[in-house]
Design a protein around this motif. Structure first.
Motif, short mmCIF file in Angstrom:
data_model
loop_
_atom_site.label_atom_id
_atom_site.label_comp_id
_atom_site.label_asym_id
_atom_site.label_seq_id
_atom_site.Cartn_x
_atom_site.Cartn_y
_atom_site.Cartn_z
N ASN A 106 42.49 44.62 47.97
CA ASN A 106 41.42 45.50 48.55
C ASN A 106 42.01 45.87 50.10
OD1 ASN A 106 39.42 46.48 47.20
ND2 ASN A 106 37.97 44.96 47.66
N GLU A 107 43.27 45.83 50.16
CA GLU A 107 43.90 46.14 51.43
C GLU A 107 43.52 47.66 51.76
OE1 GLU A 107 47.50 44.59 52.57
OE2 GLU A 107 47.68 43.18 51.01
N LEU A 108 43.44 47.86 53.06
CA LEU A 108 43.31 49.19 53.47
C LEU A 108 44.46 49.68 54.44
CD1 LEU A 108 39.64 48.84 54.38
CD2 LEU A 108 40.51 50.23 52.47
N VAL A 109 44.91 50.85 54.00
CA VAL A 109 46.25 51.34 54.96
C VAL A 109 45.62 52.74 55.63
CG1 VAL A 109 47.75 50.22 53.79
CG2 VAL A 109 47.24 52.45 53.01
N LEU A 110 46.36 53.23 56.55
CA LEU A 110 46.14 54.15 57.13
C LEU A 110 47.11 55.66 56.38
CD1 LEU A 110 46.41 54.09 61.15
CD2 LEU A 110 44.18 54.49 59.75
N HIS A 111 46.48 56.96 56.43
CA HIS A 111 46.89 57.89 56.06
C HIS A 111 46.83 58.86 57.05
CE1 HIS A 111 48.06 61.41 53.52
NE2 HIS A 111 46.80 61.75 53.84
N GLY A 112 48.11 59.50 57.34
CA GLY A 112 47.83 60.62 58.53
C GLY A 112 47.92 62.15 57.99
N PHE A 113 47.26 63.14 58.84
CA PHE A 113 47.22 64.47 58.57
C PHE A 113 46.92 65.24 59.86
CE2 PHE A 113 43.14 62.76 57.08
CZ PHE A 113 42.16 63.61 57.76
N ASN A 114 46.56 66.33 59.92
CA ASN A 114 46.48 67.13 61.06
C ASN A 114 45.08 67.81 61.20
OD1 ASN A 114 49.47 67.92 60.09
ND2 ASN A 114 49.34 67.50 62.40
N CYS A 115 44.73 68.14 62.37
CA CYS A 115 43.53 69.16 62.75
C CYS A 115 44.01 70.08 63.58
CB CYS A 115 42.41 68.12 63.47
SG CYS A 115 40.80 68.99 63.27
N VAL A 116 43.78 71.24 63.24
CA VAL A 116 44.36 72.46 64.07
C VAL A 116 43.17 73.30 64.51
CG1 VAL A 116 45.90 74.74 63.49
CG2 VAL A 116 46.21 72.54 62.35
N TYR A 117 43.34 73.93 65.88
CA TYR A 117 42.33 74.95 66.34
C TYR A 117 42.95 76.23 66.09
CZ TYR A 117 39.19 77.15 69.52
OH TYR A 117 38.34 77.67 70.08
N LEU A 118 41.99 76.97 65.38
CA LEU A 118 42.21 78.41 65.24
C LEU A 118 41.54 79.19 66.14
CD1 LEU A 118 42.43 78.20 61.35
CD2 LEU A 118 44.19 78.33 62.83
N ALA A 119 41.94 79.66 67.13
CA ALA A 119 41.13 80.37 68.20
C ALA A 119 40.41 81.64 67.66
CB ALA A 119 42.25 80.91 69.40
#
Length: 192
Positions: A106-119
């Motif tokens: 039951n180990e938990l790890v991080l996953h990374g992604f992005n957040c983008v601002y669309l003006a």
């Protein structure tokens, strides 16, 4: 918003090769939505996830990912942020807590992604350029979010709501610590 446009040692969009790649890919596009979609799909599809293709190199900086042509989720998010920032689109970092796949204790790890601002839309959208496989189908959408991994809250999985302006130190430290993806895979970043 300026914090989400910074060029630094990891999101090094001022590196000539990163800036040039962003300009080359978006040269014929006018709006921020079209540019963001183009850059996202290019990173997702043209830069394979190191584990998917069995490459053992560990990349961290945007320029390093571009040079080696591969990276794990975190590194690919660094490249996508750099390309977006190079064309003036604010981009940050998001992190998801997931169970190891396949599950181990039951180990938990991080996953990374992005957040983008669309003006032009006056909104942030989350994008996951991890790379699609037979079971992963992340897509660009301004309407309905479609990330790489579904969550199971009952298993303790969640997304941090913060949009970080820079990659979190625990991720950068892990990527810099290892030269081998196989070694990194045994010590992936955990929840913070």
């Amino acid at each position: 918003m300026n914090d989400y446009l910074v060029s630094d040692t990891i999101v090094d969009w001022k590196a000539p090769e990163v800036r040039q790649k962003a300009l080359d890919l978006t040269r014929s596009l006018a709006g921020d939505v079209d540019k963001a979609r183009c850059l996202y799909e290019w990173v997702r599809d043209a830069i394979p996830h190191s584990n998917d293709v069995g490459m053992d190199v560990v990349t961290c900086t945007a320029s390093g990912v571009l040079r080696h042509g591969t990276g794990i989720c975190f590194a690919k998010s660094h490249l996508l942020a750099a390309l977006l920032r190079a064309v003036g689109i604010p981009a940050g970092f998001c992190y998801q807590v997931l169970r190891l796949d396949p599950p181990v204790n039951n180990e938990l790890v991080l996953h990374g992604f992005n957040c983008v601002y669309l003006a032009t839309l006056n909104k942030w959208i989350r994008l996951d350029a991890r790379g699609n496989t037979g079971s992963i189908d992340a897509q660009f959408s301004v309407e309905k979010e479609q990330l790489a991994f579904d969550m199971d809250p009952a298993a303790g999985e969640f997304i941090y709501e913060t949009i970080f302006a820079a990659p979190v130190p625990s991720v950068v430290d892990k990527l810099r610590k290892y030269d081998s993806r196989k070694e990194l895979w045994l010590d992936l970043p955990r929840a913070f």
